[in-house]
Design an enzyme around this catalytic site. Structure first.
Site, PDB file in Angstrom:
ATOM      1  N   ASP A 273       0.759  -1.328   0.014  1.00 21.25           N
ATOM      2  CA  ASP A 273      -0.100  -0.143   0.114  1.00 21.25           C
ATOM      3  C   ASP A 273       0.985   1.161  -0.252  1.00 21.25           C
ATOM      4  OD1 ASP A 273      -2.880  -0.868   0.813  1.00 21.25           O
ATOM      5  OD2 ASP A 273      -1.544  -2.083   1.596  1.00 21.25           O
TER       6      ASP A 273
ATOM      7  N   THR B 270      -7.398  -4.590   0.174  1.00 22.62           N
ATOM      8  CA  THR B 270      -6.216  -5.133   0.951  1.00 22.62           C
ATOM      9  C   THR B 270      -6.597  -6.334   1.624  1.00 22.62           C
ATOM     10  OG1 THR B 270      -5.263  -2.700   1.172  1.00 22.62           O
ATOM     11  CG2 THR B 270      -4.329  -4.230   2.486  1.00 22.62           C
TER      12      THR B 270
END
Length: 416
Positions: free
Chosen positions: A94, A182
Site C-alpha cells: 500500500d 487490501t
C-alpha cells in the site's frame, strides 16, 4: 516513428452488437478484439490526455509488479501487515505503490496534485519503513539520482490529507487507491485486489487505469460456485484503461509480470452486458453488506446458485474485496450487470474507492449515480476532494437497467 501511429489490426471475426439478443453475456468482451501495436489502444489524436494516460498505464503496471513482489514475502517474520485505526489492514505494498505513483507522476506532471489514501506518519511508527523504501527503489525509474528514505516518505505524503487544500473551485488532480481490496491482498489465497488511478479535470474524470494482477482471463467462464475470491488463483492479470470519448479497454498483464521481454500489446475493448430485465441480471454487492440490508430485497430474494433461480429471485455473485473489484467485474467481462452499495452512517465513502471505476463503467456503456439518480460529486469535499456524499448509496449498472432499479429503490419501504 511514434508507436501510437502504427497500424491497428481490426478483427476478422463477425461484428456482433453488444446488445444483440443472440450475444451471450459472458462472451461480450470477445466480440470486439483489436490488436494495437502501441502503448495505448487508440490513436493519440483521439485522446486529449494521451500523455497522462500513457504515464498512468506505465506506473500502474510497475505498481502491480511491486504488489506481486511484496506478496511473495508478505507473511515473513518481519511483520509486513499492519492494522490501521479503522481496523483495516495496510501493507508494504500500500505504502510502496503510493510512493511509486507519487514519485513518477510528480516527475512528469509536477503541477498536478495527488489525492491518495495513505500518509507516512503511521508508516514511521512501524518497522516497515526500510521495506517500503527498498520496494520503491526497486521499481522507480530514477536514473539521475539515488532515492532516499526521505524521498519516499515525502512522496507518500504528497498524496496525504494535509498535502494541500483545494478551495471551492474544481481543479485538476490525480486520484489513487494504492490497493483497493487490501483484505483480499493479505489473504493466503490469491484474492482479487486492484491498483486504481484516475485523473480529474474540472470535476470530471477524464481517464482511469486499473491493474488487477490476480484476474484470470477465463474468469468469466467460471461457474458461479467457482467465483468466490478464495478460489481465484494467480492468473494472467489484467490492466484496464479508459479515456473520455475513447472507450474502455483491457489487456493481459502476464507478459509484463512474468517476463523480462515485453510482447506487443493486445488490447480488447470492453462493454457492459445487454441485460434489460432486473430478474435476469447478475448482481454484486459490497462484501461488508448483506442483500437483506438493500432496498431490492423487499422485492427479490437472492441466490448464489445460477443453476436454480426461482421466481422472485435474483442471482447474487460471490463478493470480492474492494469496491473497484466490483467495477471491474461489471466491465471487464460483462460478468455482472449491477453493483449496488448502501451508504452507512459509520462508514465514509472515499473518492478513490470509486473514481477510476466510474469512468471505466461509463466508457464501456454503463452508468453510475447515487440512489436519486444524481452524478457523484467529486468536488463535494471542497477542501480535500477525498470524500463523496451520495444520497442513499451508489448504483452501478449496465445502463439499460439503471432507471428501472432506481424506480425500485425509490418505491422501497427500506429507503429512508
Amino acid at each position: 516513428m511514434d508507436l501510437l501511429h502504427s497500424a491497428i489490426r481490426f478483427p476478422t471475426s463477425r461484428f456482433i452488437h453488444p446488445h444483440h439478443p443472440s450475444t451471450p453475456f459472458r462472451n461480450l468482451s470477445r466480440c470486439f478484439s483489436f490488436t494495437a501495436r502501441s502503448s495505448l489502444p487508440f490513436p493519440e489524436q483521439k485522446a486529449k490526455y494521451h500523455k497522462e494516460l500513457r504515464a498512468a498505464v506505465n506506473v500502474v503496471e510497475r505498481a502491480c509488479r511491486l504488489c506481486v513482489d511484496v506478496k511473495k514475502s508478505l507473511f515473513s517474520s518481519d511483520g509486513r501487515i499492519l492494522e490501521k485505526n479503522d481496523q483495516t489492514p495496510v501493507t508494504v505494498a500500500d505504502f510502496g505503490v503510493q510512493a511509486l505513483v507519487s514519485l513518477e507522476l510528480s516527475k512528469l506532471f509536477p503541477s498536478i496534485p495527488l489525492v491518495a489514501e495513505e500518509d507516512s506518519a503511521f508508516l514511521c511508527s512501524s518497522n516497515l519503513v526500510n521495506s517500503v523504501v527498498n520496494a520503491v527503489i526497486d521499481k522507480a525509474c530514477f536514473q539521475d539520482k539515488q532515492l532516499t528514505q526521505v524521498d519516499v516518505l515525502e512522496a507518500i505524503d504528497r498524496g496525504g490529507k494535509d498535502a494541500f487544500s483545494f478551495g471551492p473551485e474544481p481543479a485538476t488532480y490525480w486520484v489513487l487507491d494504492p490497493i483497493d481490496g487490501t483484505r483480499g491482498f493479505v489473504k493466503g489465497s490469491e484474492a482479487l485486489y486492484v491498483v486504481g488511478l484516475s485523473l480529474v479535470v474540472e470535476g470530471e474524470i477524464v481517464l482511469g487505469v486499473m491493474g488487477c494482477p490476480n484476474w484470470q482471463e477465463d474468469y468469466f467462464n467460471k461457474s458461479t460456485t467457482e467465483l468466490g475470491c478464495e478460489n481465484v488463483l494467480s492468473g494472467s492479470g489484467i490492466i484496464m484503461v479508459a479515456h473520455v470519448g475513447c472507450g474502455t479497454w483491457r489487456k493481459r498483464l502476464s507478459d509484463m509480470l512474468n517476463s523480462t521481454t515485453k510482447m506487443p500489446n493486445s488490447w480488447t475493448r470492453c462493454f457492459v452486458d445487454g441485460c434489460c430485465l432486473v430478474h435476469e441480471a447478475r448482481f454484486c454487492i459490497s462484501d461488508s453488506q448483506t442483500w437483506e440490508s438493500l432496498p431490492l430485497s423487499d422485492l427479490y430474494d437472492a441466490t448464489t446458485n445460477a443453476d436454480s433461480i426461482e421466481d422472485k429471485q435474483i442471482l447474487l455473485l460471490p463478493t470480492c474485496c474492494g469496491s473497484l473489484c466490483k467495477y471491474l467485474m461489471v466491465v471487464a467481462s460483462g460478468r455482472a450487470s449491477v453493483y449496488i452499495e448502501r451508504e452507512r452512517a459509520q462508514k465514509i465513502i472515499k473518492a478513490w474507492d470509486h473514481a477510476v471505476g466510474m469512468i471505466c463503467v461509463r466508457e464501456a456503456g454503463g452508468k453510475v449515480t447515487d440512489w436519486r439518480g444524481r452524478q457523484l460529486d467529486l468536488a463535494a469535499d471542497q477542501a480535500e476532494r477525498r470524500i463523496i456524499f451520495p444520497f442513499g448509496g451508489i448504483l452501478v449498472t449496465n445502463g439499460s437497467l439503471h432507471n428501472k432499479i432506481l424506480e425500485l429503490i425509490t418505491s422501497s419501504s427500506s429507503v429512508v
